[in-house]
Design a protein around this motif. Structure first.
Motif, PDB file in Angstrom:
ATOM      1  N   TYR A 122       0.840  -1.203   0.000  1.00  0.00           N
ATOM      2  CA  TYR A 122       0.000   0.000   0.000  1.00  0.00           C
ATOM      3  C   TYR A 122       0.871   1.248   0.000  1.00  0.00           C
ATOM      4  O   TYR A 122       0.605   2.204  -0.742  1.00  0.00           O
ATOM      5  N   TYR A 123       1.893   1.263   0.843  1.00  0.00           N
ATOM      6  CA  TYR A 123       2.831   2.401   0.874  1.00  0.00           C
ATOM      7  C   TYR A 123       3.447   2.638  -0.495  1.00  0.00           C
ATOM      8  O   TYR A 123       3.495   3.781  -0.982  1.00  0.00           O
ATOM      9  N   ARG A 124       3.875   1.581  -1.158  1.00  0.00           N
ATOM     10  CA  ARG A 124       4.513   1.746  -2.470  1.00  0.00           C
ATOM     11  C   ARG A 124       3.501   2.195  -3.533  1.00  0.00           C
ATOM     12  O   ARG A 124       3.878   2.814  -4.537  1.00  0.00           O
ATOM     13  N   ALA A 125       2.236   1.902  -3.315  1.00  0.00           N
ATOM     14  CA  ALA A 125       1.185   2.296  -4.266  1.00  0.00           C
ATOM     15  C   ALA A 125       0.763   3.746  -4.092  1.00  0.00           C
ATOM     16  O   ALA A 125      -0.015   4.260  -4.902  1.00  0.00           O
ATOM     17  N   HIS A 126       1.296   4.418  -3.052  1.00  0.00           N
ATOM     18  CA  HIS A 126       0.912   5.805  -2.779  1.00  0.00           C
ATOM     19  C   HIS A 126       2.155   6.673  -2.558  1.00  0.00           C
ATOM     20  O   HIS A 126       2.385   7.189  -1.458  1.00  0.00           O
ATOM     21  N   PRO A 127       2.951   6.848  -3.613  1.00  0.00           N
ATOM     22  CA  PRO A 127       4.171   7.647  -3.478  1.00  0.00           C
ATOM     23  C   PRO A 127       3.893   9.141  -3.430  1.00  0.00           C
ATOM     24  O   PRO A 127       2.907   9.624  -4.001  1.00  0.00           O
ATOM     25  N   SER A 128       4.757   9.852  -2.754  1.00  0.00           N
ATOM     26  CA  SER A 128       4.718  11.317  -2.789  1.00  0.00           C
ATOM     27  C   SER A 128       5.100  11.805  -4.174  1.00  0.00           C
ATOM     28  O   SER A 128       5.912  11.191  -4.872  1.00  0.00           O
ATOM     29  N   MET A 135       5.950   8.572   1.194  1.00  0.00           N
ATOM     30  CA  MET A 135       4.535   8.233   1.068  1.00  0.00           C
ATOM     31  C   MET A 135       3.652   9.472   1.050  1.00  0.00           C
ATOM     32  O   MET A 135       3.797  10.357   1.903  1.00  0.00           O
ATOM     33  N   ALA A 136       2.736   9.516   0.093  1.00  0.00           N
ATOM     34  CA  ALA A 136       1.709  10.562   0.089  1.00  0.00           C
ATOM     35  C   ALA A 136       0.949  10.474   1.404  1.00  0.00           C
ATOM     36  O   ALA A 136       0.523   9.406   1.834  1.00  0.00           O
ATOM     37  N   TRP A 137       0.726  11.609   2.037  1.00  0.00           N
ATOM     38  CA  TRP A 137       0.390  11.588   3.458  1.00  0.00           C
ATOM     39  C   TRP A 137      -1.052  11.223   3.796  1.00  0.00           C
ATOM     40  O   TRP A 137      -1.341  10.795   4.905  1.00  0.00           O
ATOM     41  N   LYS A 138      -1.990  11.328   2.818  1.00  0.00           N
ATOM     42  CA  LYS A 138      -3.389  11.072   3.180  1.00  0.00           C
ATOM     43  C   LYS A 138      -4.164  10.482   2.013  1.00  0.00           C
ATOM     44  O   LYS A 138      -4.010  10.905   0.866  1.00  0.00           O
ATOM     45  N   GLN A 139      -5.038   9.492   2.322  1.00  0.00           N
ATOM     46  CA  GLN A 139      -5.919   8.894   1.325  1.00  0.00           C
ATOM     47  C   GLN A 139      -7.341   8.791   1.867  1.00  0.00           C
ATOM     48  O   GLN A 139      -7.546   8.696   3.079  1.00  0.00           O
ATOM     49  N   ASN A 140      -8.304   8.801   0.941  1.00  0.00           N
ATOM     50  CA  ASN A 140      -9.705   8.660   1.336  1.00  0.00           C
ATOM     51  C   ASN A 140     -10.100   7.183   1.378  1.00  0.00           C
ATOM     52  O   ASN A 140      -9.255   6.292   1.193  1.00  0.00           O
ATOM     53  N   SER A 141     -11.375   6.913   1.610  1.00  0.00           N
ATOM     54  CA  SER A 141     -11.836   5.536   1.767  1.00  0.00           C
ATOM     55  C   SER A 141     -11.766   4.743   0.463  1.00  0.00           C
ATOM     56  O   SER A 141     -11.876   3.512   0.479  1.00  0.00           O
ATOM     57  N   SER A 142     -11.573   5.435  -0.647  1.00  0.00           N
ATOM     58  CA  SER A 142     -11.371   4.764  -1.937  1.00  0.00           C
ATOM     59  C   SER A 142      -9.893   4.622  -2.271  1.00  0.00           C
ATOM     60  O   SER A 142      -9.524   4.274  -3.387  1.00  0.00           O
ATOM     61  N   PHE A 143      -9.044   4.932  -1.292  1.00  0.00           N
ATOM     62  CA  PHE A 143      -7.591   4.804  -1.402  1.00  0.00           C
ATOM     63  C   PHE A 143      -7.001   5.742  -2.450  1.00  0.00           C
ATOM     64  O   PHE A 143      -5.987   5.437  -3.087  1.00  0.00           O
ATOM     65  N   GLN A 144      -7.628   6.899  -2.590  1.00  0.00           N
ATOM     66  CA  GLN A 144      -7.126   7.937  -3.486  1.00  0.00           C
ATOM     67  C   GLN A 144      -6.436   9.016  -2.659  1.00  0.00           C
ATOM     68  O   GLN A 144      -6.930   9.402  -1.593  1.00  0.00           O
ATOM     69  N   ASN A 145      -5.313   9.523  -3.159  1.00  0.00           N
ATOM     70  CA  ASN A 145      -4.609  10.595  -2.457  1.00  0.00           C
ATOM     71  C   ASN A 145      -5.479  11.839  -2.393  1.00  0.00           C
ATOM     72  O   ASN A 145      -6.120  12.215  -3.380  1.00  0.00           O
ATOM     73  N   ILE A 146      -5.509  12.473  -1.214  1.00  0.00           N
ATOM     74  CA  ILE A 146      -6.264  13.710  -1.047  1.00  0.00           C
ATOM     75  C   ILE A 146      -5.405  14.726  -0.305  1.00  0.00           C
ATOM     76  O   ILE A 146      -4.434  14.383   0.359  1.00  0.00           O
ATOM     77  N   GLU A 147      -5.779  15.980  -0.429  1.00  0.00           N
ATOM     78  CA  GLU A 147      -5.139  17.095   0.274  1.00  0.00           C
ATOM     79  C   GLU A 147      -3.641  17.206  -0.020  1.00  0.00           C
ATOM     80  O   GLU A 147      -2.848  17.579   0.833  1.00  0.00           O
ATOM     81  N   GLY A 148      -3.278  16.883  -1.253  1.00  0.00           N
ATOM     82  CA  GLY A 148      -1.889  17.046  -1.680  1.00  0.00           C
ATOM     83  C   GLY A 148      -1.091  15.771  -1.533  1.00  0.00           C
ATOM     84  O   GLY A 148      -0.981  15.234  -0.440  1.00  0.00           O
ATOM     85  N   ALA A 149      -0.524  15.291  -2.640  1.00  0.00           N
ATOM     86  CA  ALA A 149       0.227  14.026  -2.609  1.00  0.00           C
ATOM     87  C   ALA A 149       1.680  14.278  -2.228  1.00  0.00           C
ATOM     88  O   ALA A 149       2.615  14.002  -2.981  1.00  0.00           O
ATOM     89  N   ASN A 150       1.871  14.842  -1.029  1.00  0.00           N
ATOM     90  CA  ASN A 150       3.222  15.039  -0.518  1.00  0.00           C
ATOM     91  C   ASN A 150       3.347  14.310   0.813  1.00  0.00           C
ATOM     92  O   ASN A 150       2.378  13.739   1.309  1.00  0.00           O
ATOM     93  N   SER A 151       4.532  14.318   1.402  1.00  0.00           N
ATOM     94  CA  SER A 151       4.765  13.444   2.549  1.00  0.00           C
ATOM     95  C   SER A 151       4.760  14.184   3.872  1.00  0.00           C
ATOM     96  O   SER A 151       4.896  15.410   3.936  1.00  0.00           O
TER      97      SER A 151
END
Length: 409
Positions: A122-128, A135-151
């Motif tokens: 999961y961590y590797r699937a959500h890179p910054s 790791m991009a710091w936040k995802q929603n319940s659909s596992f999509q990055n939200i609020e900026g894909a930074n770490s």
């Protein structure tokens, strides 16, 4: 003759069953450091002495089971994530917690490696967006990055440390090379989460301009992690970060909390020195107070002392223990969920995120034995709270029970 052979066969099968039953779980599951570990901490440190070691181990098991059932969830095929709120969202902080906890519980929990590897995927699937190993710091319940894909630095650091522990727990010759994965994220942390002019930990890989570039967060002061990063990579620049971190602890303690030892949620650099952040710096009016970020400080900083014996933060920790015992009259129920650095309570209620870490800081000296015993019992018997509180309570119980262990190259 056939009956004799069959009799021997059944005896062998029976003996094999007995061997399988008495084989330690860790051996059967390939864990090199199975829970419980009963680590020897720094000489002179203490553990709760009013309960047995077996009872402490069982308390950790119970809390782990509750935590796992509440927050560790599947995230599609072959992946897991840590659900940190009712909306089904997650953050990298929670993800790092999950990775460390699963590797520590290996050998006792038969699914630990499955969970860990799923969390890794999961961590590797959500890179910054700034570095693919962070790791991009936040995802929603659909596992999509939200609020900026930074770490966020704390999530990155815990993920890196968990991978180092995984190398010691399972080795790196399987489907995931844990040691190489750890070195990849450690190098990315140095490159993007560290201000290499001031040698401070940034708030995340996004914090590269203005006041954010020189700000740092005491709850990220994972000194034992950084020492492991130095050892695993041979990168001497980590010594600079470690030394600066100790220096900031001492500076804030001397200048702003000499009577309490409390550290603020955020620290900023101004006029060549470090000071508590002002209200509204990043998260809210308590950014310069001892609040929900810095509640973790007693656990994070004291753990380094317990593992390494480094005394550079010992004065601050001792003052912290003296203050909290005094202000609560030795009763953990009187710990409040936030303080001014001068010691005044910000709120009238309690929280496991605040009282449990004080049990870890109490471990540094036998003079805190009665207080440690009280914090242990209060934490074990407390009502269940939300993700953040339950996570910190579990980590605190893990350390207090002697079951935290560290990476050694």
């Amino acid at each position: 003759m056939r009956n004799v052979r069959m009799s021997l066969f059944h005896k062998c099968v029976s003996m094999l069953c007995v061997v399988l039953m008495i084989t330690p779980a860790g051996f059967a599951l390939g864990a090199n450091k199975p829970f419980p570990q009963h680590t020897s901490y720094t000489s002179g440190s203490i553990k709760p002495n009013h309960v047995t070691q077996a009872a402490m181990d069982d308390a950790v098991r119970s809390k782990w089971s509750s935590w796992k059932n509440s927050f560790l969830k599947p995230a599609g095929t072959g992946q897991y994530y840590v659900q940190y709120n009712a909306a089904g969202e997650t953050v990298s902080e929670a993800h790092g917690y999950g990775m460390i906890l699963t590797v520590l519980m290996a050998g006792d929990d038969p699914n630990a490696k499955t969970y860990f590897d799923g969390l890794y995927r999961y961590y590797r699937a959500h890179p910054s967006n700034n570095n693919p190993y962070l790791m991009a710091w936040k995802q929603n319940s659909s596992f999509q990055n939200i609020e900026g894909a930074n770490s966020a630095t704390d999530g990155d650091m815990d993920i890196a440390y968990a991978l180092l522990l995984a190398d010691k727990q399972w080795g790196s010759n399987g489907s995931i090379n844990y040691l190489q994965a750890a070195r990849n994220i450690i190098n990315a942390i140095m490159s993007h989460d560290v201000n290499q002019t001031q040698w401070t930990l940034r708030l995340g890989d996004w914090a590269t301009s203005g006041n954010y570039n020189t700000a740092t967060r005491p709850s990220d002061f994972m000194l034992n992690h950084m020492k492991a990063f130095r050892q695993a990579t041979g990168d001497a620049r980590w010594d600079n970060v470690i030394n600066q971190t100790y220096s900031i602890i001492q500076s804030i303690y001397n200048g702003y909390s000499p009577n309490t030892g409390l550290l603020p949620d955020f620290v900023v650099r101004s006029g060549g020195s470090y000071q508590p952040a002002g209200a509204g710096f990043l998260e809210g009016p308590n950014d310069g107070n001892y609040y929900y970020n810095s509640a973790r400080v007693p656990w994070r900083i004291a753990t380094d002392y317990l593992m390494t014996g480094d005394t550079r933060a010992l004065q601050q920790l001792n003052q912290l223990n003296t203050f909290i015992k005094s202000t609560t009259n030795g009763n953990p129920a009187n710990v409040r969920a936030g303080y001014l650095l001068s010691g005044g309570a910000l709120v009238s209620y309690n929280s496991g995120a605040f009282y449990a870490p004080f049990g870890v800081s109490a471990m540094i000296s036998s003079s805190h034995q009665a207080w440690l015993n009280s914090v242990w019992s209060y934490t074990v018997n407390a009502s269940t709270e939300a993700y953040y509180e339950e996570s910190i309570k579990l980590f605190s119980l893990m350390v207090m029970s002697g079951n935290w262990w560290t990476y050694e190259g």
